[in-house]
Design a protein around this motif. Structure first.
Motif, PDB file in Angstrom:
ATOM      1  N   ASN A 130      -1.694  -8.348   1.121  1.00 32.38           N
ATOM      2  CA  ASN A 130      -1.657  -7.007   0.508  1.00 32.38           C
ATOM      3  C   ASN A 130      -0.460  -6.164   0.926  1.00 32.38           C
ATOM      4  O   ASN A 130      -0.399  -4.980   0.601  1.00 32.38           O
ATOM      5  N   ASP A 132       2.517  -5.920  -0.117  1.00 30.57           N
ATOM      6  CA  ASP A 132       3.245  -5.284  -1.222  1.00 30.57           C
ATOM      7  C   ASP A 132       2.526  -4.035  -1.725  1.00 30.57           C
ATOM      8  O   ASP A 132       3.145  -3.125  -2.259  1.00 30.57           O
ATOM      9  N   LYS A 133       1.203  -3.998  -1.533  1.00 23.39           N
ATOM     10  CA  LYS A 133       0.451  -2.821  -1.983  1.00 23.39           C
ATOM     11  C   LYS A 133       0.484  -1.719  -0.929  1.00 23.39           C
ATOM     12  O   LYS A 133       0.588  -0.546  -1.265  1.00 23.39           O
ATOM     13  N   ASP A 146      -1.399   4.473  -2.883  1.00 24.97           N
ATOM     14  CA  ASP A 146      -1.456   3.865  -4.221  1.00 24.97           C
ATOM     15  C   ASP A 146      -2.669   2.954  -4.358  1.00 24.97           C
ATOM     16  O   ASP A 146      -3.246   2.818  -5.426  1.00 24.97           O
ATOM     17  N   TYR A 147      -3.016   2.271  -3.254  1.00 25.98           N
ATOM     18  CA  TYR A 147      -4.158   1.352  -3.266  1.00 25.98           C
ATOM     19  C   TYR A 147      -5.114   1.787  -2.150  1.00 25.98           C
ATOM     20  O   TYR A 147      -5.095   1.199  -1.050  1.00 25.98           O
ATOM     21  N   ASP A 150      -7.310  -0.939  -0.139  1.00 22.22           N
ATOM     22  CA  ASP A 150      -6.541  -1.840   0.737  1.00 22.22           C
ATOM     23  C   ASP A 150      -5.985  -1.060   1.920  1.00 22.22           C
ATOM     24  O   ASP A 150      -5.925  -1.561   3.041  1.00 22.22           O
TER      25      ASP A 150
END
Ligand code: FAD
Length: 479
Positions: A130, A132-133, A146-147, A150
């Motif tokens: 995760n 990249d998130k 954004d996430y 996560d």
């Protein structure tokens, strides 16, 4: 009357240059003013020992140079940057001569840990998957992620102390010590809340990207950044110590790559007394004692894993590392400090005369300490690499005062621009929706004293430039 420049950046550290690049990329007219005769701040390479031996005075291993969502996308290879990836990102030796290695391959790494293999994967598999998130949010100011889910899962692992995390997940002392090696980069006691977050982020980047360094020295990274900046029209002025903002040309925005103490000394900024008081309360962290050696051969580590690693963390047990990192805050230094070693020349022969080598190391010390830790550091390395002392041809040391003379941002030897504890990690230099702005609408802070803090990632500069763009050059933000 039009201003001479759109923006002026004071300080040419990796954050100052990053801020300048982001603004220049938008077509603005920018310039950097730097007090030193060489640019780069704590990212510079010099011959500190003998002619022909190139040493990184400050930063040496730059995983964030590739992991950074901003720096990682710049065309720095076109400006001479060549990354070198040691086979092993970091290794951790033990007193029985064995070592654990952090390979880029997560599973190869976990396979060393026996009954802790599964727990290691439980921690790092989701983080690597995760990254990249969550990486972008971790490398920025506090905000709505954004996430969120996560990010929250990361937070649950990151908020505990390193001690709580290792005791919760791991059974073996060696695995715990291995994790402590990366978590201790925080310069915090391992019993401090959120100290685990440093081990989590650094090890995740090791698995996701490796821990590379620039061929020829960290200074080559600065050269490449400036090469790119100048190629898009940026200007650099060296040997200009800015004491009064009125002494430099007019601009719509000034971005200071300085820490709070230094910023408060700049004249002509018209800060309110309340802001001054809050900035004055900013806390600096522990300092470092830095050593560089010219060597006749590579460090003779007993373990092959250590010989293949770019970075070696030395601390022979969890207790030893805990005592070391607690002692620096209580001004009660142990004779067995936790030591960070970087070795470039086994992988990069451009840094020393043919057949010869260099090594770089530091230990954490109380802020402002002038004590000499050469013997303590060399003893720790000697334990993992018997015969090390016999390979030394010359050495150079820098205590906290000498580091601050080299780069005034290293206040009391603090390499992160301020303490990175839970109260200052995301809300630096003060708790504020936009931590990069100041009460003077033309003045911004872009140094590691803003989120996300220390390290060569350029993200403090990137976000500060974003704030200036939004306030002064709104139309350009849309491009
Ligand atoms: C010994 C050491 C080891 C480190 N190891 C690593 C590592 O391996 N990996 C990593 O990622 N990070 C490492 N770091 C941390 C990293 O180098 C810093 O976090 C990073 O350099 C911060 O960048 P910056 O732009 O905020 O500040 P700096 O790099 O400190 O730059 C600030 C610049 O501002 C200039 N300046 C200050 N005052 C003025 C003034 N009044 N007028 C004009 N110019 C001024 C200074 O001369 C300097 O060039 C290390 C640091 C040190 C010291």
């Amino acid at each position: 009357m039009p201003e001479k420049y759109d923006a002026i950046i004071i300080g040419s550290g990796s954050n100052g240059i990053s801020a300048a690049i982001r603004l220049q990329q938008k077509g603005l007219k920018t310039a950097i003013y730097e007090q030193a005769s060489t640019p780069g701040g704590a990212t510079r390479t010099q011959e500190l020992t003998l002619p022909g031996y190139k040493h990184d005075v400050g930063s040496a291993i730059l995983p964030m140079g590739v992991a950074s969502p901003f720096l990682g996308k710049l065309p720095l290879h076109e400006h001479g940057l060549e990354w070198i990836y040691p086979e092993i990102a970091y290794a951790h030796p033990f007193s029985d001569g064995t070592a654990y290695a952090c390979y880029q391959n997560l599973y190869e790494t976990a396979s060393q840990f026996g009954e802790d293999e599964k727990a290691y994967l439980n921690i790092f598999e989701p983080l690597v998957k995760n990254w990249d998130k969550i990486g972008g949010d971790l490398l920025g100011p506090l905000g709505i992620p954004d996430y969120p889910l996560d990010f929250m899962k990361f937070g649950l692992k990151a908020i505990p102390s390193s001690k709580m995390l290792v005791n919760h997940y791991f059974k073996n002392e060696k695995t715990k010590t291995f994790f402590y090696g990366s978590a201790a980069h925080s310069t915090l006691p391992l019993t401090n809340i959120a100290s685990a977050s440093f081990g989590l982020v650094l090890t995740t980047t090791a698995h996701k990207y490796g821990w590379p360094f620039p061929k020829g020295g960290a200074g080559k990274f600065t050269e490449a950044l400036l090469g790119y900046y100048k190629s898009i029209g940026g200007e650099l002025h060296l040997n200009t110590f800015v004491e009064d903002v009125r002494d430099i040309p007019n601009a719509y925005a000034y971005l200071f790559d300085l820490t709070p103490k230094q910023l408060l000394n700049i004249k002509g900024l018209n800060f309110s007394s309340l802001y001054r008081k809050r900035m004055d309360a900013y806390n600096y962290g522990a300092g470092v004692f830095k050593l560089d050696w010219a060597l006749s051969e590579p460090i003779p580590f007993t373990s092959e894993k250590c010989r293949k690693a770019g970075t070696v963390h030395i601390g022979f047990s969890t207790d030893e590392i805990e005592i070391s990192e607690k002692g620096i805050h209580e001004k009660n230094m142990t004779s067995k400090p936790y030591v960070l070693v970087a070795q470039h020349t086994p992988f990069d022969d451009s840094r020393a005369p043919e057949g010869k080598h260099t090594a770089w190391a530091y230990c954490h010390v109380p802020n402002g300490s002038t004590e000499d830790f050469t013997e303590a550091i060399e003893k720790q390395i000697e334990k993992a690499a018997p015969g090390f002392k016999d390979t030394i041809l010359a050495k150079s040391f820098m205590n906290t005062h000498q580091l601050q003379e080299f780069d005034p941002n290293l206040v009391g030897g603090d390499i992160n621009g301020g303490k990175q504890d839970i109260t200052q990690l995301f809300t630096r230099p003060i708790a504020k929706i936009n931590p990069y702005s100041t009460p003077n609408p033309r003045v911004y802070i872009c140094s590691s004293s803003t989120p996300p803090g220390g390290g060569v990632h350029g993200m403090c500069g990137y976000h500060a430039a974003g704030a200036a763009l939004k306030d002064h050059f709104k139309e350009l933000m849309k491009k």
